[in-house]
Design a protein around this motif. Structure first.
Motif, PDB file in Angstrom:
ATOM      1  N   UNK A 171       0.873  -1.159   0.000  1.00 49.52           N
ATOM      2  CA  UNK A 171       0.000   0.000   0.000  1.00 49.52           C
ATOM      3  C   UNK A 171       0.911   1.208   0.000  1.00 49.52           C
ATOM      4  N   UNK A 172       0.409   2.385  -0.324  1.00 52.72           N
ATOM      5  CA  UNK A 172       1.299   3.543  -0.302  1.00 52.72           C
ATOM      6  C   UNK A 172       2.030   3.659   1.026  1.00 52.72           C
ATOM      7  N   UNK A 173       3.327   3.671   0.948  1.00 50.65           N
ATOM      8  CA  UNK A 173       4.218   3.844   2.101  1.00 50.65           C
ATOM      9  C   UNK A 173       4.194   2.694   3.102  1.00 50.65           C
ATOM     10  N   UNK A 174       3.503   1.598   2.795  1.00 48.03           N
ATOM     11  CA  UNK A 174       3.540   0.425   3.665  1.00 48.03           C
ATOM     12  C   UNK A 174       3.914  -0.788   2.831  1.00 48.03           C
ATOM     13  N   UNK A 175       4.419  -1.791   3.493  1.00 44.60           N
ATOM     14  CA  UNK A 175       4.825  -3.022   2.820  1.00 44.60           C
ATOM     15  C   UNK A 175       4.610  -4.179   3.782  1.00 44.60           C
ATOM     16  N   UNK A 176       4.173  -5.314   3.259  1.00 48.32           N
ATOM     17  CA  UNK A 176       4.044  -6.532   4.054  1.00 48.32           C
ATOM     18  C   UNK A 176       4.393  -7.725   3.180  1.00 48.32           C
ATOM     19  N   UNK A 177       5.064  -8.702   3.770  1.00 43.34           N
ATOM     20  CA  UNK A 177       5.397  -9.934   3.059  1.00 43.34           C
ATOM     21  C   UNK A 177       5.404 -11.077   4.061  1.00 43.34           C
ATOM     22  N   UNK A 178       5.050 -12.253   3.586  1.00 42.63           N
ATOM     23  CA  UNK A 178       5.054 -13.457   4.414  1.00 42.63           C
ATOM     24  C   UNK A 178       6.131 -14.384   3.871  1.00 42.63           C
ATOM     25  N   UNK A 179       7.077 -14.753   4.739  1.00 43.58           N
ATOM     26  CA  UNK A 179       8.221 -15.559   4.329  1.00 43.58           C
ATOM     27  C   UNK A 179       8.251 -16.868   5.114  1.00 43.58           C
ATOM     28  N   UNK A 180       8.933 -17.857   4.556  1.00 46.50           N
ATOM     29  CA  UNK A 180       9.142 -19.102   5.276  1.00 46.50           C
ATOM     30  C   UNK A 180       9.960 -18.831   6.531  1.00 46.50           C
ATOM     31  N   UNK A 181       9.625 -19.530   7.593  1.00 46.63           N
ATOM     32  CA  UNK A 181      10.340 -19.378   8.857  1.00 46.63           C
ATOM     33  C   UNK A 181      11.589 -20.251   8.842  1.00 46.63           C
ATOM     34  N   UNK A 182      12.617 -19.739   8.175  1.00 45.42           N
ATOM     35  CA  UNK A 182      13.911 -20.418   8.135  1.00 45.42           C
ATOM     36  C   UNK A 182      14.991 -19.356   8.031  1.00 45.42           C
ATOM     37  N   UNK A 183      16.155 -19.669   8.507  1.00 44.06           N
ATOM     38  CA  UNK A 183      17.227 -18.680   8.552  1.00 44.06           C
ATOM     39  C   UNK A 183      17.594 -18.194   7.150  1.00 44.06           C
ATOM     40  N   UNK A 184      17.353 -19.022   6.133  1.00 42.23           N
ATOM     41  CA  UNK A 184      17.648 -18.621   4.752  1.00 42.23           C
ATOM     42  C   UNK A 184      16.740 -17.490   4.270  1.00 42.23           C
ATOM     43  N   UNK A 185      15.628 -17.246   4.956  1.00 39.80           N
ATOM     44  CA  UNK A 185      14.738 -16.142   4.588  1.00 39.80           C
ATOM     45  C   UNK A 185      15.207 -14.802   5.136  1.00 39.80           C
ATOM     46  N   UNK A 186      16.169 -14.804   6.056  1.00 43.88           N
ATOM     47  CA  UNK A 186      16.636 -13.549   6.645  1.00 43.88           C
ATOM     48  C   UNK A 186      17.201 -12.609   5.587  1.00 43.88           C
ATOM     49  N   UNK A 187      18.099 -13.050   4.686  1.00 45.58           N
ATOM     50  CA  UNK A 187      18.578 -12.123   3.662  1.00 45.58           C
ATOM     51  C   UNK A 187      17.477 -11.675   2.706  1.00 45.58           C
ATOM     52  N   UNK A 188      16.474 -12.511   2.494  1.00 44.77           N
ATOM     53  CA  UNK A 188      15.340 -12.111   1.650  1.00 44.77           C
ATOM     54  C   UNK A 188      14.592 -10.956   2.321  1.00 44.77           C
ATOM     55  N   UNK A 189      14.371 -11.063   3.624  1.00 45.61           N
ATOM     56  CA  UNK A 189      13.696  -9.990   4.366  1.00 45.61           C
ATOM     57  C   UNK A 189      14.488  -8.694   4.270  1.00 45.61           C
ATOM     58  N   UNK A 190      15.810  -8.773   4.430  1.00 39.62           N
ATOM     59  CA  UNK A 190      16.637  -7.564   4.329  1.00 39.62           C
ATOM     60  C   UNK A 190      16.607  -6.994   2.919  1.00 39.62           C
ATOM     61  N   UNK A 191      16.600  -7.852   1.905  1.00 36.87           N
ATOM     62  CA  UNK A 191      16.516  -7.391   0.515  1.00 36.87           C
ATOM     63  C   UNK A 191      15.195  -6.652   0.261  1.00 36.87           C
ATOM     64  N   UNK A 192      14.106  -7.206   0.770  1.00 37.56           N
ATOM     65  CA  UNK A 192      12.804  -6.547   0.610  1.00 37.56           C
ATOM     66  C   UNK A 192      12.785  -5.187   1.308  1.00 37.56           C
ATOM     67  N   UNK A 193      13.423  -5.096   2.466  1.00 35.94           N
ATOM     68  CA  UNK A 193      13.514  -3.818   3.162  1.00 35.94           C
ATOM     69  C   UNK A 193      14.314  -2.808   2.345  1.00 35.94           C
ATOM     70  N   UNK A 194      15.453  -3.238   1.791  1.00 29.61           N
ATOM     71  CA  UNK A 194      16.254  -2.325   0.955  1.00 29.61           C
ATOM     72  C   UNK A 194      15.441  -1.825  -0.230  1.00 29.61           C
ATOM     73  N   UNK A 195      14.688  -2.725  -0.871  1.00 27.35           N
ATOM     74  CA  UNK A 195      13.859  -2.325  -2.014  1.00 27.35           C
ATOM     75  C   UNK A 195      12.793  -1.321  -1.585  1.00 27.35           C
ATOM     76  N   UNK A 196      12.164  -1.575  -0.450  1.00 25.15           N
ATOM     77  CA  UNK A 196      11.150  -0.661   0.083  1.00 25.15           C
ATOM     78  C   UNK A 196      11.763   0.718   0.348  1.00 25.15           C
TER      79      UNK A 196
END
Length: 143
Positions: free
Chosen positions: A7-32
């Motif tokens: 949504x404008x100025x907000x972001x949400x994503x659902x990721x697998x609960x595994x340590x390999x998803x941590x860099x994905x979460x950081x990547x999504x934050x950088x993109x946001x």
């Protein structure tokens, strides 16, 4: 699995609960943040704290039936709000760390580097979310 909601100025994503998803979460934050004016002023601290909160959710979640973690980002009143949702029943607690400790500094970093943080129950009563507010780093005026 990646499920994204924007949504404008907000972001949400659902990721697998595994340590390999941590860099994905950081990547999504950088993109946001890259899509926001002055988003780079939050980036370093936000990436570090999101990584710590996400890793804690993976490590300490005790809900075997729900193996997903939701991340949410929003900028409100000049502060970046990070949220990490999981279905676990445990609540994070800040503890004293010593120089010899090899683990346990995640919440210490969140406490020291965020403007404020906390933990709340999720809607529906299952699980929790840990949130942190991050102030932008000040700009340095050219001499």
């Amino acid at each position: 699995m990646l499920k994204v909601c924007c949504r404008p100025r907000t972001f949400a994503a659902r990721l697998d609960s595994c340590i390999e998803s941590t860099p994905v979460a950081r990547h999504l934050l950088r993109a946001y943040l890259s899509a926001l004016p002055a988003g780079d002023r939050y980036a370093d601290t936000a990436e570090l704290l999101l990584g710590e909160l996400f890793a804690n959710a993976v490590q300490y979640c005790d809900a075997p039936d729900d193996r997903h973690i939701e991340i949410r980002f929003a900028v409100t009143n000049g502060l970046l709000r990070l949220e990490v949702h999981d279905a676990g029943s445990g609540r994070p607690s800040l503890r004293t760390v010593t120089p010899d400790d090899e683990h346990g500094r995640g919440l210490f970093l969140v406490n020291e580097l965020s403007a404020h943080w906390g933990c709340c129950p999720r809607a529906g009563g299952i699980g929790k979310y840990v949130w942190a507010l991050i102030a932008p780093t000040p700009t340095i005026a050219a001499a």
